[in-house]
Enzyme design. Structure first.
Site, PDB file in Angstrom:
ATOM      1  N   LYS B  84       0.834  -1.210   0.000  1.00  0.00           N
ATOM      2  CA  LYS B  84       0.000   0.000   0.000  1.00  0.00           C
ATOM      3  C   LYS B  84       0.864   1.255   0.000  1.00  0.00           C
ATOM      4  O   LYS B  84       0.618   2.204  -0.722  1.00  0.00           O
ATOM      5  CB  LYS B  84      -0.911   0.043   1.227  1.00  0.00           C
ATOM      6  CG  LYS B  84      -2.039  -0.952   1.199  1.00  0.00           C
ATOM      7  CD  LYS B  84      -3.020  -0.753   2.344  1.00  0.00           C
ATOM      8  CE  LYS B  84      -2.409  -0.929   3.717  1.00  0.00           C
ATOM      9  NZ  LYS B  84      -1.786  -2.224   3.965  1.00  0.00           N
ATOM     10  N   CYS B 173     -12.423   2.151  16.083  1.00  0.00           N
ATOM     11  CA  CYS B 173     -11.202   1.348  16.010  1.00  0.00           C
ATOM     12  C   CYS B 173     -10.305   1.439  17.232  1.00  0.00           C
ATOM     13  O   CYS B 173      -9.571   0.501  17.511  1.00  0.00           O
ATOM     14  CB  CYS B 173     -10.455   1.637  14.706  1.00  0.00           C
ATOM     15  SG  CYS B 173      -9.250   2.943  14.713  1.00  0.00           S
ATOM     16  N   MET B 174     -10.329   2.529  17.968  1.00  0.00           N
ATOM     17  CA  MET B 174      -9.355   2.665  19.053  1.00  0.00           C
ATOM     18  C   MET B 174      -9.965   2.954  20.422  1.00  0.00           C
ATOM     19  O   MET B 174      -9.235   3.044  21.400  1.00  0.00           O
ATOM     20  CB  MET B 174      -8.373   3.804  18.740  1.00  0.00           C
ATOM     21  CG  MET B 174      -7.496   3.576  17.554  1.00  0.00           C
ATOM     22  SD  MET B 174      -6.647   1.995  17.546  1.00  0.00           S
ATOM     23  CE  MET B 174      -5.747   2.078  19.074  1.00  0.00           C
ATOM     24  N   MET B 358      -7.398  -4.749  16.461  1.00  0.00           N
ATOM     25  CA  MET B 358      -8.859  -4.770  16.408  1.00  0.00           C
ATOM     26  C   MET B 358      -9.502  -5.966  17.107  1.00  0.00           C
ATOM     27  O   MET B 358     -10.647  -5.902  17.512  1.00  0.00           O
ATOM     28  CB  MET B 358      -9.337  -4.698  14.958  1.00  0.00           C
ATOM     29  CG  MET B 358      -9.089  -3.348  14.327  1.00  0.00           C
ATOM     30  SD  MET B 358      -9.644  -2.001  15.360  1.00  0.00           S
ATOM     31  CE  MET B 358      -8.179  -1.000  15.358  1.00  0.00           C
ATOM     32  N   GLY B 395      -4.778   1.359  14.301  1.00  0.00           N
ATOM     33  CA  GLY B 395      -5.228   1.060  12.953  1.00  0.00           C
ATOM     34  C   GLY B 395      -4.958   2.170  11.961  1.00  0.00           C
ATOM     35  O   GLY B 395      -4.443   1.941  10.875  1.00  0.00           O
ATOM     36  N   GLN B 396      -5.297   3.399  12.325  1.00  0.00           N
ATOM     37  CA  GLN B 396      -5.271   4.498  11.355  1.00  0.00           C
ATOM     38  C   GLN B 396      -4.042   5.392  11.558  1.00  0.00           C
ATOM     39  O   GLN B 396      -3.483   5.450  12.650  1.00  0.00           O
ATOM     40  CB  GLN B 396      -6.551   5.341  11.478  1.00  0.00           C
ATOM     41  CG  GLN B 396      -7.816   4.527  11.273  1.00  0.00           C
ATOM     42  CD  GLN B 396      -9.045   5.408  11.226  1.00  0.00           C
ATOM     43  OE1 GLN B 396      -9.315   6.045  10.222  1.00  0.00           O
ATOM     44  NE2 GLN B 396      -9.807   5.456  12.310  1.00  0.00           N
TER      45      GLN B 396
HETATM   46  S1  SF4 Z   1       2.264   2.738   7.173  1.00  0.00           S
HETATM   47 FE1  SF4 Z   1       1.179   0.784   7.023  1.00  0.00          FE
HETATM   48  S2  SF4 Z   1       0.220   0.872   5.003  1.00  0.00           S
HETATM   49 FE2  SF4 Z   1       1.843   2.389   4.996  1.00  0.00          FE
HETATM   50  S3  SF4 Z   1       3.652   1.370   4.211  1.00  0.00           S
HETATM   51 FE3  SF4 Z   1       3.734   1.205   6.433  1.00  0.00          FE
HETATM   52  S4  SF4 Z   1       2.792  -0.762   6.881  1.00  0.00           S
HETATM   53 FE4  SF4 Z   1       2.170  -0.214   4.797  1.00  0.00          FE
END
Ligand code: SF4
Lengths: 233, 768
Positions: B84, B173-174, B358, B395-396
């Site tokens: 990603k 999420c948190m 999560m 998570g975010q």
């Molecule tokens: S912050 Fe998360 S989504 Fe972005 S490169 Fe690192 S592991 Fe991957």
């Protein structure tokens, strides 16, 4: 950051060893090297390491011409004709992690037990009738963290992304000088992995695999030129 | 090239080189550096996706982002990213970006200039406040909001309008991580940092598919184990994942029984005398809270916990219900495995990190299960030291920075709770608003905010950087709510989504590196980035949209910032809230220069481990000091096992679990527009256990119908793909807007954190 020195040494040694093999045995003999059996890696959940029963669909691997290229090649194993066009077609931009052009042999694993079976050392893979490209960063084992296969060639929505210009192959600062390295060396510092061996892309295959100290002559030229400024004391 | 030719060429080249050396005065040719060799302009930015917070270098060319590499100077990822991150810049260039505003006229969305849309938003807000009161307008933001976005939203709504109707999707999420830390330590956010990975001997992963969700951190764990094979990774899970495949030991437990397993570990620690008695005497208090606390499925559900003091003896007595044998019967994890796990926690020679995300937080007893993992670390004193500690992963990218630190939740202010008069006074002083304007009572948490929209108490809702029409549990009720007569929904977005579909006004947002900003990641790291590329069309940052509307409503004095310097000004203003050794934030220039800075940043020094005098300027003495609670102790809570809100029965015999895949970020509105990621996982699916599939006569790729008490959905079965749920369970990724799995989920939540449980509800599975 404190990279593990022993591992780096291992990598360097492995790379040197590979280069030396190329030098001593030549490409024809190199072609006889089979990838190591998957069982040689530590299987932590033995019953779950899957059999490599693969039904290969799509994915461009067979776009590759596999006919023998070089006259005088004694055996029937083809020499790879991977070229730059194909190399780039598997990357979103120059320097992006390439996609996996075949189905995953083990969907549930992270790759450390499967992908590296072929891609850690390269060699001819009868299953794919091709030479496996060698990873320049064998220290990482979660392969599918960065490399993903394409299940299909659809688009969700169109994209207007324009990738970075491809690095030039015209390269030297002076005529006849050694070409600079036109890409970042982070995790791609094991030059031989991509530039030597039978799986190397034609256009970027080194003409002198016998020389091992690549960066003695080829310097990285990844950042914009800035004028040298002398610091005032 | 033939070998002979090659050698000839080498000889020629060598000759040219030699000639140059021999005749230094002679110019052979002007240096012909190909322009393409000049390289790209590489600029730093944190990754925009997960909470790991990897440092990226963005390659720029002709004003566009064209490439990405990991920032080798970032201590988070040391140059590595995940798929990603590597493809993140492509998220800017989907062909269907919003470049102008859209306003619903006669039921149809029509393009209008942004300034006009901002006028409409402001007048609609004023109108609504005049007609139905200030508590009828609300904002719903995000853990992907930048810190300035969230700060401005809080100041605007809490300080200027005077309503606590501020929530963010981090509630989903948190929230349980926050209440877990608040109840145990009195202060939020982890004590350790990612450097713990470089020191630990044992990693225990609780309901956490780290290989896919925090891949870069997991790679750091694997890298450490590669060098030292004695290092162990233990995976506690309900579903066999890629993480399980890479672990040394996998323990599959029945959903919800993590509560019991953790109590059994504590039972074993005490029974075997592995507890650190001195640590307990000096640093720990024992408490019990209320039990049978409900699930919040009914409107206007209310709950307040109460801490009853316990002695260590009383606590021990309560744990007797959790012997490994009893817990084996409940959880399915063999007693000997539970004992083994307890021995790892108990072994004073082993440094141990617990990771979770999560699986613990989206849990109807999320606060409890967070408390329980702290118990195991507190009993053994394995906390706040390099390689030893409980570590709640985020998570975010800015759930910590924007939601937890800035406090963009109904009960919070940038420092402290709204109920605390000192916190209100501080906010009023920094914001230069009358203190009476900041209301002292929290209003609605996220689920209740959407219920209030349904009931008609909320009439105007502004949604930024989040996609609730994909992510709300029991989705139909809340989607129908947005469509009711007399509701006005503003959506700040970059692409069309199911949420922009229900909007009355869409404001086109400038995202990520199209504007300047900061994120705060899960290890208390604040990261700044510059504006690197121009946003498309009239797109405007969420920060600036809020400022424009606030000014239109008359709050010009409160929002005096100049466009060129507003991010610096906002940061320096916000920083005043966090002064002091417990929270001090780095100055703006420091953030600009570095690949992120850990807070508390005291006297030019980052704090890597809190609550320990050796590492933390706020801690007294040379050992541990838990300064967050009034008694200067950390609290061990006795928390029992209680059943989930809904369990499988004869009619709905399967558990439904939902989650993510490594390729897609949340609802996929960005990652699905990145061809590589879309093609890897083009649509969602239902993972089944092979034995269940056989029983149902379902083969891989067949269509199956999932039905819960709330909805029904047909999707493709996947058997032995990347995950294998336990028998009697199905798993469905939630990224796919055309397969809305949240039509089926339940809006039950943890009564303390109010975070919904997306991991457990009952469904029926049929061949379609
Ligand atoms: S912050 Fe998360 S989504 Fe972005 S490169 Fe690192 S592991 Fe991957």
């Amino acid at each position: 950051m404190q990279p593990d020195k022993s591992r780096h040494i291992q990598i360097v040694l492995a790379t040197l060893l590979m280069g030396a093999t190329v030098y001593v045995l030549g490409n024809n003999l190199m072609a006889d090297r089979e990838p190591p059996a998957m069982a040689t890696t530590t299987a932590r959940e033995p019953q779950l390491v899957p059999e490599p029963k693969v039904v290969l669909k799509d994915a461009g691997m067979f776009e590759e011409p596999v006919a023998a290229e070089t006259a005088g090649q004694a055996d029937d194993k083809p020499v790879s004709k991977r070229d730059l066009a194909q190399f780039y077609s598997r990357r979103a931009y120059p320097g992006a992690p390439p996609i996996i052009p075949h189905e995953l042999l083990d969907k549930r694993g992270i790759g450390g037990n499967t992908c590296t079976g072929c891609h850690a050392q390269g060699g001819y893979v009868p299953l794919f009738k091709a030479y496996a490209p060698v990873t320049p960063h064998p220290q990482w084992s979660n392969c599918v963290q960065c490399h993903v296969p394409a299940a299909e060639k659809t688009r969700f929505r169109e994209t207007e992304f324009v990738p970075a210009t491809r690095p030039s192959l015209v390269k030297a600062a002076l005529p006849g000088g050694p070409p600079a390295v036109p890409h970042s060396l982070d995790y791609r510092g094991a030059c031989q992995a991509c530039h030597a061996g039978p799986a190397a892309v034609k256009e970027i295959r080194t003409p002198h695999p016998e020389r091992q100290n690549c960066r003695q002559c080829h310097v990285s030229h990844d950042r914009p030129d800035t004028a040298f400024e002398r610091q005032q004391p | 090239m033939k070998r002979r030719d090659m050698l000839k060429q080498i000889a020629t080249l060598a000759a040219v080189g030699a000639a140059q050396e021999l005749m230094p005065g002679v110019v052979f040719a002007a240096p012909t550096v190909d322009p393409r060799l000049q390289g790209l302009d590489w600029q730093k930015a944190p990754c925009r996706f997960c909470g790991t917070g990897c440092g990226l270098l963005i390659g720029l060319e002709k004003g566009r982002a064209v490439a990405v590499k990991g920032d080798p100077t970032s201590p988070v990822n040391k140059g590595l990213c995940c798929v990603k991150g590597y493809h993140s810049v492509m998220a800017l260039y989907g062909a269907d970006r919003f470049k102008t505003a859209w306003v619903r006229k006669d039921g149809k969305l029509t393009p209008v200039p942004v300034q006009q849309a901002l006028d409409l938003v402001a007048s609609k807000m004023k109108e609504t406040i005049a007609a139905t009161g200030k508590d009828s307008v609300a904002i719903y933001g995000s853990g992907q909001w930048t810190i300035p976005d969230g700060y401005v939203a809080s100041k605007f709504f809490k300080g200027c309008i005077g309503t606590n109707n501020v929530e963010a999707n981090a509630r989903l999420c948190m929230a349980s991580a926050v209440t877990g830390m608040m109840t145990t330590f009195g202060l939020d956010e982890p004590m350790g940092c990612y450097e713990d990975i470089d020191h630990a001997d044992v990693f225990v992963l609780w309901g956490n598919n780290m290989a896919e969700m925090h891949p870069v951190l997991f790679s750091r764990v694997l890298e450490r184990r590669l060098a030292r094979p004695e290092i162990k990774i233990i995976d506690l899970t309900t579903r066999w994942t890629r993480t399980s495949m890479a672990s040394d030991k996998v323990m599959v437990f029945q959903p919800q029984t993590d509560l019991a397993i953790l109590n059994a570990i504590c039972y074993e620690i005490l029974r075997n005398g592995w507890a650190d008695q001195r640590f307990l005497e000096q640093h720990v208090s024992f408490k019990a809270g209320k039990t049978n606390i409900g699930y919040g499925t009914e409107d206007k559900f209310a709950f307040t916990d109460e801490a009853k003091p316990l002695t260590l003896q009383e606590y021990r007595k309560k744990l007797e219900d959790y012997t490994p044998e009893k817990v084996e019967a409940l959880s399915g994890v063999p007693a000997k495995d539970i004992r083994y796990l307890a021995s790892l926690y108990g072994d004073p020679k082993k440094k141990l990190v617990s990771f979770w995300c999560m699986g613990f937080n989206q849990h109807t007893r999320g606060t409890w299960v967070n408390n329980l993992v702290y118990n195991a670390h507190l009993l053994t004193g394995k906390i706040s030291m390099p390689g030893n500690g409980p570590f709640s992963l985020t998570g975010q990218p800015s759930a910590c920075g924007t939601v937890r630190e800035v406090g963009t939740l109904t009960h919070r202010l940038p420092h402290g709770d709204v109920t605390d008069p000192h916190a209100r006074e501080l906010a009023a002083k920094i914001w230069r608003v009358p203190v009476e304007r900041i209301p002292s009572k929290p209003t609605y948490h996220t689920v209740e905010m959407f219920r209030a929209l349904d009931r008609g108490e909320i009439r105007f809702l502004w949604i930024q950087v989040t996609n609730p029409m994909v992510t709300m549990p029991k989705l139909k009720r809340y989607r129908d709510a947005t469509k009711k007569e007399g509701r006005f929904i503003v959506v700040s977005e970059v692409y069309p989504t199911p949420t922009s579909d229900i909007a009355d006004v869409i404001l086109p947002s400038a995202m990520w590196i199209e504007r300047e900003g900061m994120f705060g990641s899960g290890e208390r790291r604040t990261q700044h980035w510059n504006k690197l590329v121009q946003p498309p069309g009239e797109a405007m940052s969420d920060t600036w949209q809020l400022i424009e509307v606030a000014r239109r409503m008359g709050f010009t004095k409160e929002f005096p910032y100049k466009e060129e310097t507003h991010i610096r000004d906002i940061w320096e203003e916000y920083r005043q809230f966090q002064h002091g050794p417990q929270h001090e934030m780095a100055p703006y220039d420091e953030l600009r220069a570095k690949p992120g800075v850990l807070w508390p940043f005291v006297n030019g020094k980052e704090t890597k481990w809190r609550y320990h005098g050796k590492y933390d300027a706020a801690a007294k003495g040379t050992g541990h000091h838990f300064y967050g609670k009034p008694d200067q102790h950390a609290w061990i809570w006795f928390r029992p096992y209680e059943a989930p809100a809904e369990s499988p029965d004869a009619q709905y015999p399967f558990w439904l679990n939902t989650g993510r895949v490594v390729e897609h970020w949340h609802t996929g509105s960005l990652t699905r527009r990145i061809p590589v990621l879309h093609q890897a996982v083009p649509r969602s699916y239902a993972e089944l256990h092979p034995a269940d599939a056989k029983r149902l006569n379902v083969r891989n790729g067949d269509r199956v119908r999932l039905t819960s008490r709330r909805g029904s959905l047909v999707l493709t079965a996947q058997i032995d793909g990347r995950g294998r749920p336990a028998e009697g369970q199905v798993f469905v990724p939630f990224f796919d807007e055309s397969i809305l799995i949240n039509e089926l989920t339940l809006d039950a939540f943890c009564p303390i954190s109010r975070q919904p449980d997306y991991k457990k509800c009952a469904v029926k599975v049929e061949k379609a």
